[in-house]
Design a protein around this motif. Sequence first.
Motif, PDB file in Angstrom:
ATOM      1  N   TYR A  30      51.025  42.374  49.803  1.00 52.46           N
ATOM      2  CA  TYR A  30      49.753  41.980  49.230  1.00 52.46           C
ATOM      3  C   TYR A  30      49.410  42.806  47.982  1.00 52.46           C
ATOM      4  CZ  TYR A  30      48.223  38.609  52.711  1.00 52.46           C
ATOM      5  OH  TYR A  30      48.085  37.488  53.483  1.00 52.46           O
ATOM      6  N   ALA A  31      49.809  44.072  47.966  1.00 51.87           N
ATOM      7  CA  ALA A  31      49.549  44.881  46.771  1.00 51.87           C
ATOM      8  C   ALA A  31      50.269  44.292  45.561  1.00 51.87           C
ATOM      9  CB  ALA A  31      49.991  46.326  47.020  1.00 51.87           C
ATOM     10  N   GLU A  32      51.502  43.823  45.783  1.00 54.56           N
ATOM     11  CA  GLU A  32      52.252  43.223  44.692  1.00 54.56           C
ATOM     12  C   GLU A  32      51.597  41.920  44.233  1.00 54.56           C
ATOM     13  OE1 GLU A  32      54.985  43.172  41.801  1.00 54.56           O
ATOM     14  OE2 GLU A  32      54.669  44.761  43.293  1.00 54.56           O
ATOM     15  N   ARG A  33      51.075  41.138  45.192  1.00 56.13           N
ATOM     16  CA  ARG A  33      50.382  39.909  44.820  1.00 56.13           C
ATOM     17  C   ARG A  33      49.133  40.228  43.994  1.00 56.13           C
ATOM     18  NH1 ARG A  33      50.099  36.039  50.192  1.00 56.13           N
ATOM     19  NH2 ARG A  33      52.361  35.898  50.610  1.00 56.13           N
ATOM     20  N   CYS A  34      48.391  41.247  44.397  1.00 53.89           N
ATOM     21  CA  CYS A  34      47.162  41.603  43.683  1.00 53.89           C
ATOM     22  C   CYS A  34      47.480  42.015  42.243  1.00 53.89           C
ATOM     23  CB  CYS A  34      46.436  42.734  44.415  1.00 53.89           C
ATOM     24  SG  CYS A  34      45.699  42.222  45.986  1.00 53.89           S
ATOM     25  N   ARG A  35      48.559  42.752  42.077  1.00 55.93           N
ATOM     26  CA  ARG A  35      48.922  43.148  40.715  1.00 55.93           C
ATOM     27  C   ARG A  35      49.216  41.908  39.870  1.00 55.93           C
ATOM     28  NH1 ARG A  35      52.049  46.919  43.780  1.00 55.93           N
ATOM     29  NH2 ARG A  35      51.067  48.998  43.749  1.00 55.93           N
ATOM     30  N   GLY A  36      49.893  40.939  40.440  1.00 55.17           N
ATOM     31  CA  GLY A  36      50.176  39.718  39.710  1.00 55.17           C
ATOM     32  C   GLY A  36      48.911  38.949  39.365  1.00 55.17           C
ATOM     33  N   TYR A  37      47.978  38.874  40.295  1.00 53.90           N
ATOM     34  CA  TYR A  37      46.743  38.130  40.048  1.00 53.90           C
ATOM     35  C   TYR A  37      45.839  38.874  39.056  1.00 53.90           C
ATOM     36  CZ  TYR A  37      47.881  34.928  43.836  1.00 53.90           C
ATOM     37  OH  TYR A  37      48.474  33.983  44.621  1.00 53.90           O
ATOM     38  N   LEU A  38      45.940  40.210  39.028  1.00 59.24           N
ATOM     39  CA  LEU A  38      45.157  40.950  38.026  1.00 59.24           C
ATOM     40  C   LEU A  38      45.727  40.702  36.627  1.00 59.24           C
ATOM     41  CD1 LEU A  38      44.580  44.323  39.905  1.00 59.24           C
ATOM     42  CD2 LEU A  38      42.851  42.616  39.306  1.00 59.24           C
ATOM     43  N   THR A  39      47.029  40.445  36.552  1.00 61.33           N
ATOM     44  CA  THR A  39      47.646  40.130  35.260  1.00 61.33           C
ATOM     45  C   THR A  39      47.374  38.686  34.860  1.00 61.33           C
ATOM     46  OG1 THR A  39      49.405  41.726  35.716  1.00 61.33           O
ATOM     47  CG2 THR A  39      49.820  40.076  34.002  1.00 61.33           C
ATOM     48  N   ALA A  40      47.539  37.750  35.829  1.00 56.45           N
ATOM     49  CA  ALA A  40      47.282  36.323  35.581  1.00 56.45           C
ATOM     50  C   ALA A  40      46.483  35.791  36.740  1.00 56.45           C
ATOM     51  CB  ALA A  40      48.599  35.569  35.416  1.00 56.45           C
ATOM     52  N   ALA A  41      45.220  35.575  36.540  1.00 55.29           N
ATOM     53  CA  ALA A  41      44.326  35.140  37.624  1.00 55.29           C
ATOM     54  C   ALA A  41      44.755  33.781  38.148  1.00 55.29           C
ATOM     55  CB  ALA A  41      42.887  35.078  37.128  1.00 55.29           C
ATOM     56  N   PRO A  42      44.609  33.541  39.452  1.00 53.53           N
ATOM     57  CA  PRO A  42      44.961  32.235  40.019  1.00 53.53           C
ATOM     58  C   PRO A  42      43.983  31.158  39.564  1.00 53.53           C
ATOM     59  CG  PRO A  42      43.894  33.595  41.678  1.00 53.53           C
ATOM     60  CD  PRO A  42      44.103  34.478  40.481  1.00 53.53           C
TER      61      PRO A  42
END
Length: 857
Positions: A832-844
């Motif tokens: 989940y931490a990795e997912r959050c980093r991705g969403y902080l870079t490109a929001a869903p």
Amino acid sequence: MHGPLQSAGRLFFKRLGFSLLQAAIFGSLVGLLVLLRPPRPGVDDGEGPAPRTLLAGPAGWLEGLERGAYDWRARELGRRSTRSDSVVVVAIDDATLGEARQSEHPGIASHPWPREIVGGMTGRLVDEGASLVILDLLFPELSPRACATQGLSPAGTADDDSAFRAQLDQKPGTSLLAFSWSGARALPPSSRLWTHRVRVGRFQDLAGARPQVQAVLANQRPAYVLPAGDGVEVWAGVANADEGVAFAGLLELKGPPLVRERRAADDAHRVTPVDLLVSMAEVQVEGLDPEQLPEARQLAHPVAPLLGEKSEYGSVTVIPDPDGVVRGIPHLVRYVPRQGESHLLPSMPLAAAMKLAGTRRLRYADGQLHIGDRFHVPMDATGYSLVRWDAPEVGRGSRGSLKRAIPAWNVLTNLFDVISGVPPRNAQDLSGRVVVLTNTSSYATDFKPTPIGQVTPGGSILGQSLANILLGEGIRRETPQHDLWLTFGMAFLGAFLALTFSQRFRSAAGAGVYFLSLVAGAAGYVFFAWYVFIHQQRWLAVAGPLLAMAATFLSTTIYAFRTERQIRDFVNSALGRYVSPEVAKLVTRDLTLMRPERRHMTVYFSDVEGFTSLSEQLPPEQLVAFLNEYLTEMTAVVRRNEGQVDKYIGDAVMAFWGAPVRTERHAHQACESALQMREALLKHQDRWQKKYGHRIHFRAGINSGEVVVGDMGSQLKSNYTVMGDVVNVASRLEGANKAYGTFLLVGEATADLTRTEYVYREVDRVRVKGKQLPSRVYELLARRHELSPEQEVQLTLYGRALEAYHARRFDEALALFSQGAERFEDPVCRVYAERCRGYLTAAPAPEWDGVFALKEK
């Protein structure tokens, strides 16, 4: 060709012969145990246990079952009976003692009371109409108390015991004093202190000498009744000649006293208080063999000053059965004080009945003890009579199964009123009734377990037994020979039922009818025995006949199953395919089980992590050895939790719960199996690593829901298995563990069914391929009662992080997930931490709902 279907007639006759043989065998074996009914227990005779035969243990066990069946019937009979009012209990209870402590009357503030008080109460009860007063109180020692109350005792009584005896003599023939007995040998009385004897009287016979003997014994001296011509002389033991002269003066004998040295031969003529009691209490019974009665070698009797001919005497001893329960009373006992002598002594209820009948003539015939021409009661040849209880339970208070119990304080109040010259204030309604005066206070120890209660007052047991005699009622147990024939009859009934209904066992409904026939046969016999007991008061054996019936039924059933093997072979040959043993057993009982059906079940998949690499590195022999050990351990867990191993696919295990045997706990059993598999793996992990050079881990998936279950496959090969989306999802959940770094993932339905017993955390929200609606995936962590404090902290942190994640607060969620990953080394938090980093870079996208597509394995 003569197959099993063509030889049904021959199989029937084989079963018939076998069932009749089994009926004869089990009827004989169990009937022998019934015939060897253990004798009614007596008291310890001090000579060690009696020798036990090989069948003594089984016969005793069977008799224990029979006693339990008897107790149930005794309570049922009491429920349909009316409590007797012919016998009334007067109880020295806690309420009476409490009132006495507050009373101003002397001598009754502490217990035991002076015997003068008991004597006054006895007289008062007679004055109020009681026909007899049974004193269920033992007086084995001299009274330590002085006379208590002026006006109670006759003039000239100097001590408490003399006052008590004098009071009883004022109401001759209305009091009964108690004695008890045991089988332990008593030590002979010592005469070494009495070197001389003084003559105190000459009489025609022992009956005429009794008053003088009683006077000697009352002064705590030995009495000797020596033959003298055509009569007897009474002598008293003294320490020396001077004491003999003084004792003669104490008795106010006329003429000069005659004192002689005591000779050793005099001891053969010594009369003890026991001898005096026996001479006044013994009875003669016509038609009874005394040798069959229990033998009493020691008596606890009223102290010598209380022994008088104007009272009756009876035993209050009751003997419990081996389970400690009192079910009856020994009405007669054989007392043997010296070799060659034998005296029959009555129970207290029997002594009271003889007094009421005005006779001491007893006759035993046809299982009945006749008391004159007025009363009779069922009794066996050992003098034992079962008590017919007039109530189903003891309840509170002192009355037991009788109708009434009166606090002794009411009688005392009336006694003191009469002494004071005022009318008695309490109307007791005792006219023509027998009263049992007994102690039921907290100081008393005479409480016995009986079929109607664990704490039954001893006085109420005596009263109920006397009420049985007065009404001519009681329980009569059938002879062992009669019960033997009943046992044979029930054995053959069991064979008949098994033979008649065994053909119905091939379906579920037929199996129910089959076993229902056994239950119906047993219930019918139990009802018959119950009816005879209730309406005829006859005790028929229940345990032995039912055991013989069940044993014959089951042995015939087992034989019938064996003969069905030919039919099973025919079924397998006709199907031409492999059937597992478990399924084969069910198919022979119910062929419809082979047809597929829809059912709610739970499915389990697991495989060994990194098995491909492991299989490439290990030699084939070691690889097979490891798989055998591993799969054996995992299969044992599944079967221990009532699961079914469907198949092995290399290292993978597929299992399910909920079929063939239906259960509502299929999800619980699957989760428990998964946790036990992990525990088994941890137990063997170090050994396997040392043996095979690899540390073994496995992953598992569980899912619950509706599946199709049944025998599936081709004509060449089939298997009892399951299929459906639930199975596919369980397999995908097992594979998804790799993505999340988890051990065990379960579907939402499984978690919902087992959440009360197991702890889960939500791992993800996924959409299965081919499904529109998403579902939640959970990780099974532990049994609810085994969750550690550290895991609770971890779950709390994880829940906060997941809440922030689904609320799109990705920076907050990242911080919490990162904390969980570092502090607890949580692999799910890392995902989940990795997912959050991705969403902080490109929001869903705005319509993002946090759902992921669950990919195939």
